[in-house]
Scaffold this motif. Sequence first.
Motif, short mmCIF file in Angstrom:
data_model
loop_
_atom_site.label_atom_id
_atom_site.label_comp_id
_atom_site.label_asym_id
_atom_site.label_seq_id
_atom_site.Cartn_x
_atom_site.Cartn_y
_atom_site.Cartn_z
N PHE A 156 -3.19 2.46 4.09
CA PHE A 156 -1.86 2.14 4.62
C PHE A 156 -1.82 2.33 6.13
O PHE A 156 -1.28 1.49 6.85
CB PHE A 156 -0.78 3.01 3.97
CG PHE A 156 0.57 2.82 4.62
CD1 PHE A 156 1.36 1.73 4.30
CD2 PHE A 156 1.02 3.73 5.57
CE1 PHE A 156 2.59 1.54 4.92
CE2 PHE A 156 2.25 3.54 6.19
CZ PHE A 156 3.03 2.45 5.86
N GLU A 157 -2.39 3.42 6.60
CA GLU A 157 -2.40 3.69 8.05
C GLU A 157 -3.11 2.58 8.81
O GLU A 157 -2.63 2.14 9.86
CB GLU A 157 -3.06 5.04 8.34
CG GLU A 157 -2.31 6.24 7.78
CD GLU A 157 -0.89 6.36 8.30
OE1 GLU A 157 -0.65 6.05 9.48
OE2 GLU A 157 -0.01 6.77 7.52
N LEU A 197 0.82 -1.21 0.00
CA LEU A 197 0.00 0.00 0.00
C LEU A 197 0.86 1.26 0.00
O LEU A 197 1.97 1.27 0.51
CB LEU A 197 -0.91 0.00 1.23
CG LEU A 197 -1.90 -1.16 1.33
CD1 LEU A 197 -2.60 -1.14 2.67
CD2 LEU A 197 -2.91 -1.10 0.19
N MET A 198 0.30 2.30 -0.56
CA MET A 198 0.94 3.62 -0.53
C MET A 198 0.38 4.38 0.67
O MET A 198 -0.63 4.00 1.25
CB MET A 198 0.62 4.38 -1.83
CG MET A 198 1.07 3.65 -3.09
SD MET A 198 2.84 3.42 -3.16
CE MET A 198 3.35 5.01 -3.76
#
Length: 138
Positions: free
Chosen positions: A45-46, A39-40
């Motif tokens: 992503f978080e 993931l970016m």
Amino acid sequence: MGELAMTEHTNQDPIFAAIERHREVSAQLAAAMAVSTKLMNGPEFEAADTVSRTRAEDLEACGASLIRSEPTTLAGAIALTRYVASLGEWQMPTDDPHAEEAPRDLSDDWRRKVLLTTLANALDKISAKEQVITRAPG
């Protein structure tokens, strides 16, 4: 026959459950990290990173517990030794939550000391138990 003997030891020695638990927690962290790395930056992503951090904390605690768990059989001592020898650096605890001395020894050396002390204590107990059995009137 070897499989039957291993099953018998597995049922007798709680170290086998501790090893299996560590395997499971390691796999959970590996799976979480695999998602995070794809993931970016952003909300997904978080969220994935939060899961990875939680899994890493779980593995840290599980690893610290594992190297302090005393096998109760010779087969368990052998299994623990082989299992720990097979672990990657990421699967071992990095901090010693049980350290009584300040500052904490954060080197790899503390892990070896804890594990080897744990194994030596376990082998002493196993040996003493075997001596009692050997000396028992038959």
